[in-house]
Write an enzyme that holds these catalytic residues in place. Structure first.
Site, PDB file in Angstrom:
ATOM      1  N   MET A 338     -15.892  40.622  61.287  1.00 34.35           N
ATOM      2  CA  MET A 338     -14.876  40.946  60.282  1.00 34.35           C
ATOM      3  C   MET A 338     -14.739  42.460  60.093  1.00 34.35           C
ATOM      4  SD  MET A 338     -13.600  38.094  59.391  1.00 34.35           S
ATOM      5  CE  MET A 338     -12.649  38.404  57.927  1.00 34.35           C
ATOM      6  N   ASP A 357     -22.972  50.577  60.307  1.00 35.64           N
ATOM      7  CA  ASP A 357     -23.797  49.387  60.554  1.00 35.64           C
ATOM      8  C   ASP A 357     -25.258  49.809  60.568  1.00 35.64           C
ATOM      9  OD1 ASP A 357     -24.860  46.827  61.637  1.00 35.64           O
ATOM     10  OD2 ASP A 357     -22.741  46.377  61.876  1.00 35.64           O
ATOM     11  N   VAL A 414     -21.090  42.782  55.481  1.00 39.74           N
ATOM     12  CA  VAL A 414     -22.390  42.558  56.122  1.00 39.74           C
ATOM     13  C   VAL A 414     -22.738  41.076  56.046  1.00 39.74           C
ATOM     14  CG1 VAL A 414     -23.200  44.906  55.650  1.00 39.74           C
ATOM     15  CG2 VAL A 414     -23.694  43.095  54.001  1.00 39.74           C
ATOM     16  N   GLU A 416     -23.784  37.318  55.259  1.00 39.47           N
ATOM     17  CA  GLU A 416     -23.543  36.552  54.028  1.00 39.47           C
ATOM     18  C   GLU A 416     -24.884  36.183  53.389  1.00 39.47           C
ATOM     19  OE1 GLU A 416     -20.840  36.419  52.617  1.00 39.47           O
ATOM     20  OE2 GLU A 416     -20.274  34.489  51.790  1.00 39.47           O
ATOM     21  N   LYS A 421     -26.717  41.941  50.826  1.00 32.62           N
ATOM     22  CA  LYS A 421     -25.569  42.516  50.109  1.00 32.62           C
ATOM     23  C   LYS A 421     -26.065  43.453  48.990  1.00 32.62           C
ATOM     24  CE  LYS A 421     -22.089  39.477  51.596  1.00 32.62           C
ATOM     25  NZ  LYS A 421     -21.074  39.837  52.543  1.00 32.62           N
ATOM     26  N   SER A 443     -17.191  35.437  51.710  1.00 29.96           N
ATOM     27  CA  SER A 443     -16.305  34.273  51.586  1.00 29.96           C
ATOM     28  C   SER A 443     -16.865  33.230  50.640  1.00 29.96           C
ATOM     29  CB  SER A 443     -15.992  33.643  52.941  1.00 29.96           C
ATOM     30  OG  SER A 443     -16.837  34.022  53.939  1.00 29.96           O
ATOM     31  N   HIS A 464     -11.010  39.783  50.147  1.00 35.68           N
ATOM     32  CA  HIS A 464     -11.358  38.733  51.101  1.00 35.68           C
ATOM     33  C   HIS A 464     -10.311  38.618  52.207  1.00 35.68           C
ATOM     34  CE1 HIS A 464     -12.007  34.201  51.909  1.00 35.68           C
ATOM     35  NE2 HIS A 464     -12.827  34.901  52.635  1.00 35.68           N
ATOM     36  N   ASN A 514     -10.014  28.980  50.602  1.00 38.03           N
ATOM     37  CA  ASN A 514     -11.053  28.185  51.248  1.00 38.03           C
ATOM     38  C   ASN A 514     -11.315  26.858  50.542  1.00 38.03           C
ATOM     39  OD1 ASN A 514     -11.311  29.941  53.310  1.00 38.03           O
ATOM     40  ND2 ASN A 514     -13.176  30.927  52.598  1.00 38.03           N
TER      41      ASN A 514
HETATM   42  P1  NAD Z   1     -21.185  39.273  61.465  1.00 34.70           P
HETATM   43  O1  NAD Z   1     -22.531  38.711  61.580  1.00 34.70           O
HETATM   44  O2  NAD Z   1     -20.277  39.232  62.649  1.00 34.70           O
HETATM   45  O3  NAD Z   1     -21.275  40.817  61.029  1.00 34.70           O
HETATM   46  C1  NAD Z   1     -22.137  41.304  60.042  1.00 34.70           C
HETATM   47  C2  NAD Z   1     -22.468  42.736  60.397  1.00 34.70           C
HETATM   48  O4  NAD Z   1     -23.185  43.309  59.317  1.00 34.70           O
HETATM   49  C3  NAD Z   1     -23.366  42.867  61.634  1.00 34.70           C
HETATM   50  O5  NAD Z   1     -22.771  43.788  62.537  1.00 34.70           O
HETATM   51  C4  NAD Z   1     -24.675  43.405  61.074  1.00 34.70           C
HETATM   52  O6  NAD Z   1     -25.351  44.244  61.985  1.00 34.70           O
HETATM   53  C5  NAD Z   1     -24.176  44.159  59.855  1.00 34.70           C
HETATM   54  N1  NAD Z   1     -25.208  44.388  58.858  1.00 34.70           N
HETATM   55  C6  NAD Z   1     -26.160  43.534  58.397  1.00 34.70           C
HETATM   56  N2  NAD Z   1     -26.934  44.143  57.500  1.00 34.70           N
HETATM   57  C7  NAD Z   1     -26.460  45.400  57.362  1.00 34.70           C
HETATM   58  C8  NAD Z   1     -26.853  46.520  56.580  1.00 34.70           C
HETATM   59  N3  NAD Z   1     -27.876  46.450  55.747  1.00 34.70           N
HETATM   60  N4  NAD Z   1     -26.139  47.656  56.688  1.00 34.70           N
HETATM   61  C9  NAD Z   1     -25.095  47.731  57.531  1.00 34.70           C
HETATM   62  N5  NAD Z   1     -24.709  46.721  58.310  1.00 34.70           N
HETATM   63  C10 NAD Z   1     -25.377  45.564  58.225  1.00 34.70           C
HETATM   64  O7  NAD Z   1     -20.506  38.561  60.201  1.00 34.70           O
HETATM   65  P2  NAD Z   1     -18.975  38.398  59.841  1.00 34.70           P
HETATM   66  O8  NAD Z   1     -18.491  37.090  60.341  1.00 34.70           O
HETATM   67  O9  NAD Z   1     -18.243  39.636  60.206  1.00 34.70           O
HETATM   68  O10 NAD Z   1     -19.032  38.253  58.249  1.00 34.70           O
HETATM   69  C11 NAD Z   1     -19.252  39.362  57.424  1.00 34.70           C
HETATM   70  C12 NAD Z   1     -18.842  39.034  56.010  1.00 34.70           C
HETATM   71  O11 NAD Z   1     -17.484  38.627  55.990  1.00 34.70           O
HETATM   72  C13 NAD Z   1     -19.618  37.876  55.372  1.00 34.70           C
HETATM   73  O12 NAD Z   1     -19.812  38.168  54.012  1.00 34.70           O
HETATM   74  C14 NAD Z   1     -18.688  36.683  55.537  1.00 34.70           C
HETATM   75  O13 NAD Z   1     -18.868  35.709  54.553  1.00 34.70           O
HETATM   76  C15 NAD Z   1     -17.355  37.355  55.361  1.00 34.70           C
HETATM   77  N6  NAD Z   1     -16.203  36.663  55.971  1.00 34.70           N
HETATM   78  C16 NAD Z   1     -16.308  36.098  57.205  1.00 34.70           C
HETATM   79  C17 NAD Z   1     -15.211  35.459  57.751  1.00 34.70           C
HETATM   80  C18 NAD Z   1     -15.277  34.870  59.148  1.00 34.70           C
HETATM   81  O14 NAD Z   1     -14.369  34.142  59.529  1.00 34.70           O
HETATM   82  N7  NAD Z   1     -16.293  35.172  59.920  1.00 34.70           N
HETATM   83  C19 NAD Z   1     -14.011  35.397  57.044  1.00 34.70           C
HETATM   84  C20 NAD Z   1     -13.925  35.991  55.784  1.00 34.70           C
HETATM   85  C21 NAD Z   1     -15.027  36.633  55.257  1.00 34.70           C
END
Ligand code: NAD
Length: 732
Positions: A338, A357, A414, A416, A421, A443, A464, A514
Site C-alpha cells: 500500500m 521503511d 506499516v 497491521e 503502529k 483497514s 484509508h 469493508n
Molecule cells: P505490507 O506488508 O505490504 O507493507 C508493510 C510495510 O511496512 C513493509 O514494507 C514493512 O517493512 C513496513 N514496516 C513494518 N514495520 C515498520 C516500521 N516500524 N517502520 C517502517 N516501516 C515498517 O502491508 P500492506 O498490505 O501494504 O498494508 C499496510 C497497511 O495498509 C495495513 O495497516 C493494512 O491494514 C492497510 N491496508 C491494506 C490494504 C491491502 O489491500 N493490502 C488495503 C487498505 C489498507
C-alpha cells in the site's frame, strides 16, 4: 450575434472559425445558453453569403467533456412538475420536445447548406463528440491526451443527440455497438482507423487543416445525406446484416446482464434506426432518449456518479472555516504494497514524498514500484522519460525518520499490528512539527484506539486507501473521537490533490466500505456451504451487477485475510459475532488446504500458468449438501447478494458511521463496484422503496437467518414512507 461562449471570426478566404471558450470554466460544457449561441452561429454561417464554411474548435486545453448533466436533471424535474399540473400526456410531449432540442440543433447544423469542420484537441466526449459527428469533417490532434467517445452509458444514459445513428453509419455495426456499450474513449489513431474521424495532425496544424478541407469541399454533405449512401455493414435484412444481430444480442447480455435500460435502448435505437432515413432515425433515437432519461437507473446514476461525485470532489464535507492547506511535502511510512502505491500517487500529483521503511532496501523497493508504474506508462506512450525522472526525483526513499521533518502530512501504512503502529506513531511524532497531521491507512484497527498512542489526537485521522492504490478512486477518511477539523481539512485537501474521491466516515470496526463488501463475500461463503453450485454463486453476483462474483473477490483480497478478520472479530466480540459455517469453510480453506487466494495461485479458483482461472473442483468435498441447480432460485441469490450489502449500509447510516447518503452511494460504487445501475447502496433501497425493502429483508431473514433482519431506522422509514434522500433533504 450575441456570443459570450464562442469567439467568432471570418478570414479573408471566407472561412469562419467559432472558438468555443466558456468564460469562468476550465472545461467547455453544453448548456442551454451554449445551444442558443450555436443556433445563432448556424444561422450566420448559413445566411451570410461571404462565409463558405465554419471550423468549430476550442479555446481551452480540451475540446469539451459534453453536456452539463444537471441540465438533464432539470428536465426530469420539469416533467414531474408538468405531470402534476397538466397531466402525463402534456408532460410527456414537452419532455420529448425538450430532450430532442440538441439533436435537432445538430441536424440543423448538418443540413444548413454550408459545411462545418470540427478541429479537436484533448477530450471530446458525449454531446461534444455528437456535435463533431454532425460536422462534415473531423480532424483531431495527434496528442496523447486526445480522446473521442460516447461515454453516456456510464451514467445510465445513451447518446441522444444523434450519436447512435451517426456512429452506426460510420463504423461497422458491431464496432459501433461495442463502442457505445463500453463507453470507450478512443485515441486519435484508432478513431481515424475506424472511420470516426477523418484526419490526425499535430495540434498546431488543426485549424489550418480544417480550413483547407472546407475550402476544398464547399458543397460537402454528410455521407447519409447522399442518396447513394450505403451502410458500412450493409442492410439490416441482408445475409451480412443477419450475421450481426444474434451475436450483438449475446454481447449485450454478456456486458450488461440486462441491468442497464440505456444499453438496451442503444441496441434498439441502432436496430430500428438503421432501417430508416436519417431524420426518422433521429426521431426514433429521441424517443428512446426521452424514455431513458425518465428511468430510475439514469436518475440514480446521474445523481451518484456525476452530481454527488462532483460535490464530494469539490469538498462538500470540508470544514469551510479552515483555510486551504498548502501541501508540499508528504511522508509515507511503510513502503510495502500500500505504501508504495500511496507514494506513487502522491508524487504523481507533484508533491514531495519521504518514503520511510525499516531499512534502506525496503524503502528502495517501495520506490521501485513507482519506477515500474511510470515505465509502463512510457511503454504505452502516456508518459515521457523526463516525467519518470521528475517523479522519482520527488520521492526520497529512506530508513531515517528524521527525513520526515517539514512534512505537512504523514500517512502510515506499516504492518497491521497495533504494537508496530504505536511504535511508528511515536517515532513519526518525534520527527514532525506540532501542526503536521498523522493519517493511518489501517483497514481494521479503530482509529480512536490508535490515536491513544498519539500525543496530538486532534491531528490524528484515518486515511484509508483501497488496493491497487493507483487505480482505485475512493479514499475513506475516518474521524476518530478527538480528530479536529484541521486534520479533516488537510486530509481532504490531500485526497483532492491526488485526484481521488473522499468520503468522510466515523470510526467503527471495518469503517464503511469493508463492512458492506465483507457481507457480500460472506454471503457467497454461506451459499457455498448450503450446497449452491459455486458457478451459480459467481454468476448470481455478476448478474446482480457486481464486477466479480463473491468467491472471485475473496481470492483477490486473500482468503487468509478474510479468516484473520473473522478470528479477530470473534476474539473481540465473541462467538455470536461470527457465522459458524463461514468459519468452518475458511478454516478448511486456509488451514487444511493452504488455499490463500490468487496470491498463492490457490483459492476458490485454481490459477493455471496457461489459460484462464477455474473454480477449484475440491470445493465440492468441503460441502456436505449439493443442491440440484434446478432447485436454486437465481433471483433469490441475486437479492441476497445485494440486500446483504445495502442492509449493512443502512446499519452504518443508522449508527452514524456514514452520515450522508451521497457518500454511502458514491463510496459503494467506486469503492467496491456495488451494482452501478442502482446508484449505490442507499439508492438501491430508495428505488425499491423502504417498505418493499423491509419486506424483502424479512422474507430473507425468515429463510436464511437473523443477518437479514432490517434495522430499526429502516422499519421506521418503511412505516412513515421515508427515503434516504427525502429524509436527508428534510434534515438539511
Ligand atoms: P505490507 O506488508 O505490504 O507493507 C508493510 C510495510 O511496512 C513493509 O514494507 C514493512 O517493512 C513496513 N514496516 C513494518 N514495520 C515498520 C516500521 N516500524 N517502520 C517502517 N516501516 C515498517 O502491508 P500492506 O498490505 O501494504 O498494508 C499496510 C497497511 O495498509 C495495513 O495497516 C493494512 O491494514 C492497510 N491496508 C491494506 C490494504 C491491502 O489491500 N493490502 C488495503 C487498505 C489498507
Amino acid at each position: 450575434m450575441n456570443l459570450t461562449n464562442f469567439r467568432f471570426e471570418t478570414d479573408s478566404d471566407g472561412i469562419a472559425t467559432a472558438t468555443w471558450d466558456m468564460p469562468g470554466r476550465s472545461m467547455n460544457v453544453i448548456t442551454p445558453e451554449l445551444m442558443g449561441e450555436l443556433d445563432q452561429i448556424i444561422d450566420k454561417v448559413a445566411g451570410d453569403e461571404a462565409i463558405k464554411g465554419c471550423v468549430i474548435t476550442s479555446g481551452k486545453e480540451s475540446f469539451s467533456g459534453g453536456a452539463d448533466l444537471t441540465m438533464l436533471q432539470g428536465l426530469r424535474d420539469l416533467f414531474v412538475k408538468l405531470a402534476k399540473e397538466k397531466g402525463e400526456q402534456v408532460a410527456m410531449q414537452s419532455f420529448f420536445d425538450e430532450s430532442r432540442k440538441l439533436s435537432l440543433l445538430y441536424r440543423k447544423l448538418e443540413t444548413c447548406g454550408k459545411p462545418f469542420a470540427a478541429a479537436i484537441h484533448g477530450i471530446c466526449l458525449g454531446g461534444a463528440f455528437e456535435l463533431s459527428l454532425a460536422c462534415q469533417y473531423r480532424v483531431v490532434s495527434d496528442d496523447a491526451s486526445t480522446r473521442v467517445g460516447l461515454p453516456e452509458i456510464k451514467v445510465g444514459l445513451f447518446p441522444g443527440a444523434g450519436g447512435t445513428q451517426r456512429v452506426s453509419r460510420l463504423m461497422q455495426t458491431g464496432d459501433a455497438l461495442q463502442m457505445m456499450f463500453k463507453g470507450e474513449q478512443i485515441k486519435a489513431l484508432p478513431a481515424r482507423n475506424t472511420g470516426l474521424v477523418h484526419a490526425v495532425v499535430p495540434r498546431d496544424q488543426l485549424v489550418a487543416n480544417a480550413k483547407e478541407w472546407l475550402k476544398a469541399n464547399p458543397q460537402a454533405k454528410a455521407p447519409w445525406d447522399d442518396p447513394k449512401f450505403k451502410l458500412p455493414s450493409n442492410k439490416l435484412y441482408s445475409p451480412a446484416g443477419m450475421q450481426i444481430w444474434p451475436p450483438a444480442n449475446a454481447i449485450y447480455r454478456r456486458e450488461t446482464n440486462d441491468n442497464y435500460p440505456a444499453a438496451r435502448a442503444i441496441l434498439s435505437a441502432v436496430y430500428e434506426g438503421l432501417q430508416l432515413p436519417i431524420d426518422l432515425a433521429l426521431k426514433v433515437e429521441s424517443r428512446y432518449f426521452a424514455k431513458i432519461l425518465r428511468t430510475k437507473e439514469a436518475a440514480s446514476m446521474i445523481r451518484s456518479l456525476f452530481v454527488s461525485m462532483q460535490e464530494l470532489n469539490k469538498g462538500a464535507r470540508r470544514p469551510a472555516d479552515v483555510p486551504p492547506s498548502r501541501l508540499k511535502k508528504v511522508g509515507v511510512v511503510g513502503a510495502g504494497f500500500m505504501g508504495a502505491g500511496i507514494a506513487y500517487v502522491t508524487a504523481q500529483a507533484g508533491l514531495e514524498v519521504v518514503l520511510v521503511d525499516r531499512d534502506q532496501e525496503a524503502a528502495d523497493k517501495g520506490k521501485a514500484y513507482s519506477h515500474k508504474l511510470v515505465s509502463d506508462q512510457i511503454m504505452k506512450g502516456r508518459a515521457k522519460t523526463a516525467d519518470r525522472d521528475a517523479l522519482l526525483g520527488r520521492i526520497n526513499a529512506t530508513a531515517d525518520y528524521a527525513a520526515l521533518k517539514g512534512c505537512d502530512l504523514v500517512v502510515e501504512a506499516v504492518f497491521e499490528d497495533p504494537k508496530v503502529k504505536a511504535e511508528v506513531i511515536a517515532k513519526v511524532e518525534a520527527a514532525i512539527g506540532p501542526k503536521a497531521i498523522f493519517g493511518s491507512n489501517t483497514s481494521t484497527l479503530p482509529i480512536t484506539g490508535l490515536a491513544e498512542h498519539s500525543g496530538r489526537p486532534k491531528n490524528f485521522i484515518g486515511i484509508h486507501f483501497f488496493s491497487p492504490v493507483e487505480k482505485m478512486l475512493l479514499v475513506e477518511i475516518i474521524m476518530a473521537k478527538k480528530t479536529g477539523k484541521k486534520a479533516l481539512a488537510m486530509a481532504l485537501d490531500f485526497v483532492r490533490a491526488i485526484k481521488k474521491t473522499p468520503i468522510v466516515v466515523n470510526d467503527t470496526r471495518g469503517f464503511y466500505a469493508n463492512r458492506c463488501v465483507g457481507n457480500y463475500i460472506r454471503e457467497g461463503h454461506l451459499m457455498l456451504m448450503e450446497g449452491v453450485p459455486p458457478a451459480m454463486i459467481e454468476q448470481a453476483g455478476k448478474q446482480a451487477g457486481m464486477p466479480v462474483g463473491p468467491l472471485s473477490l475473496n481470492d483477490e483480497v486473500a482468503v487468509d485475510l478474510a479468516y484473520k478478520v473473522l478470528k479477530a472479530t470473534k476474539a473481540q466480540l465473541g462467538e455470536g459475532a461470527v457465522d459458524r459455517a463461514q468459519e468452518k469453510l475458511l478454516a478448511e480453506m486456509v488451514e487444511t488446504h493452504g488455499r490463500l487466494g490468487r496470491k498463492n495461485k490457490k483459492g476458490f479458483y485454481d490459477y493455471p500458468e496457461a489459460g484462464p482461472k477455474r473454480l477449484w473442483p475440491g470445493l465440492a468435498d468441503l460441502v456436505a449438501t449439493h443442491l440440484d441447480p434446478e432447485s436454486v432460485d437465481m433471483q433469490e441469490l441475486k437479492h441476497r447478494l445485494l440486500v446483504t450489502q445495502a442492509l449493512e449500509a443502512a446499519r452504518t447510516y443508522e449508527e452514524g458511521v456514514v452520515t450522508d447518503p451521497r457518500e454511502a452511494d458514491v463510496g459503494s460504487i467506486i469503492g467496491f463496484g456495488f451494482a452501478p445501475y442502482s446508484g449505490g447502496t442507499l439508492s438501491y433501497i430508495d428505488n425499491m422503496g423502504a417498505a418493499a425493502f423491509v419486506k424483502l429483508c424479512e422474507a430473507l431473514a425468515k429463510k436464511h437467518g437473523e443477518r437479514f433482519k432490517p434495522n430499526k431506522q429502516l422499519k421506521r422509514m418503511a412505516k412513515m414512507g421515508e427515503s434516504y434522500y427525502g429524509t436527508a433533504k428534510k434534515a438539511a
